[in-house]
Design an enzyme around this catalytic site. Structure first.
Site, PDB file in Angstrom:
ATOM      1  N   HIS A  73      45.050  33.014 -18.626  1.00  0.00           N
ATOM      2  CA  HIS A  73      46.416  33.471 -18.880  1.00  0.00           C
ATOM      3  C   HIS A  73      47.431  32.469 -18.320  1.00  0.00           C
ATOM      4  O   HIS A  73      48.416  32.129 -18.983  1.00  0.00           O
ATOM      5  CB  HIS A  73      46.598  34.849 -18.246  1.00  0.00           C
ATOM      6  CG  HIS A  73      47.944  35.446 -18.414  1.00  0.00           C
ATOM      7  ND1 HIS A  73      48.423  35.876 -19.629  1.00  0.00           N
ATOM      8  CD2 HIS A  73      48.925  35.703 -17.503  1.00  0.00           C
ATOM      9  CE1 HIS A  73      49.641  36.377 -19.465  1.00  0.00           C
ATOM     10  NE2 HIS A  73      49.969  36.280 -18.193  1.00  0.00           N
ATOM     11  N   GLN A  75      46.989  29.232 -17.730  1.00  0.00           N
ATOM     12  CA  GLN A  75      46.953  28.006 -18.525  1.00  0.00           C
ATOM     13  C   GLN A  75      47.689  28.189 -19.842  1.00  0.00           C
ATOM     14  O   GLN A  75      48.378  27.288 -20.325  1.00  0.00           O
ATOM     15  CB  GLN A  75      45.499  27.585 -18.779  1.00  0.00           C
ATOM     16  CG  GLN A  75      44.822  26.973 -17.580  1.00  0.00           C
ATOM     17  CD  GLN A  75      45.459  25.665 -17.166  1.00  0.00           C
ATOM     18  OE1 GLN A  75      45.814  25.488 -16.009  1.00  0.00           O
ATOM     19  NE2 GLN A  75      45.617  24.739 -18.075  1.00  0.00           N
ATOM     20  N   HIS A  77      50.218  30.206 -20.328  1.00  0.00           N
ATOM     21  CA  HIS A  77      51.642  30.155 -19.992  1.00  0.00           C
ATOM     22  C   HIS A  77      52.122  28.711 -19.858  1.00  0.00           C
ATOM     23  O   HIS A  77      53.203  28.362 -20.338  1.00  0.00           O
ATOM     24  CB  HIS A  77      51.917  30.906 -18.685  1.00  0.00           C
ATOM     25  CG  HIS A  77      52.251  32.339 -18.874  1.00  0.00           C
ATOM     26  ND1 HIS A  77      53.485  32.770 -19.302  1.00  0.00           N
ATOM     27  CD2 HIS A  77      51.515  33.455 -18.669  1.00  0.00           C
ATOM     28  CE1 HIS A  77      53.484  34.084 -19.364  1.00  0.00           C
ATOM     29  NE2 HIS A  77      52.298  34.526 -18.991  1.00  0.00           N
TER      30      HIS A  77
END
Length: 103
Positions: A73, A75, A77
């Site tokens: 998650h 990464q 973002h």
């Protein structure tokens, strides 16, 4: 590990938020202020990269980094923040070329 992952999420989110503000400012003809927001986005992105680099350094030195949904998650973002920042830069430049006139 959790601190680095949360750093990725927070700083990536800050990058995107600053870029959104830059776009809103550019749309109203406030190009100088928009570029200042892009600069803030760049600083946030540097902080996100520092968090990522810490994790990469640990793994490169032989420490096992557990692959979790939270890390994936984070990464995600970061990649979205980079893309969003790149597009925001282009759009601010476009608004500047238009003389601050909205489309």
């Amino acid at each position: 590990m959790l601190q680095a992952v949360m750093g990725l999420i927070v700083h990536s989110g800050n990058t995107k938020s600053e870029c959104m503000e830059a776009l809103k400012l550019a749309k109203t003809g406030k190009i100088t202020e928009a570029k200042e927001k892009i600069n803030l986005a760049n600083e946030a992105l540097i902080n996100a990269h520092h968090s990522q680099t810490g994790l990469l350094t640990k793994e490169a030195s032989g420490e096992k980094i557990e692959l979790t949904m939270l890390l994936i998650h984070a990464q995600d973002h970061l990649m979205n923040a980079i893309t969003f920042r790149d597009l925001a830069i282009e759009m601010v430049e476009l608004y500047e070329r238009l003389g601050g006139n909205t489309i």
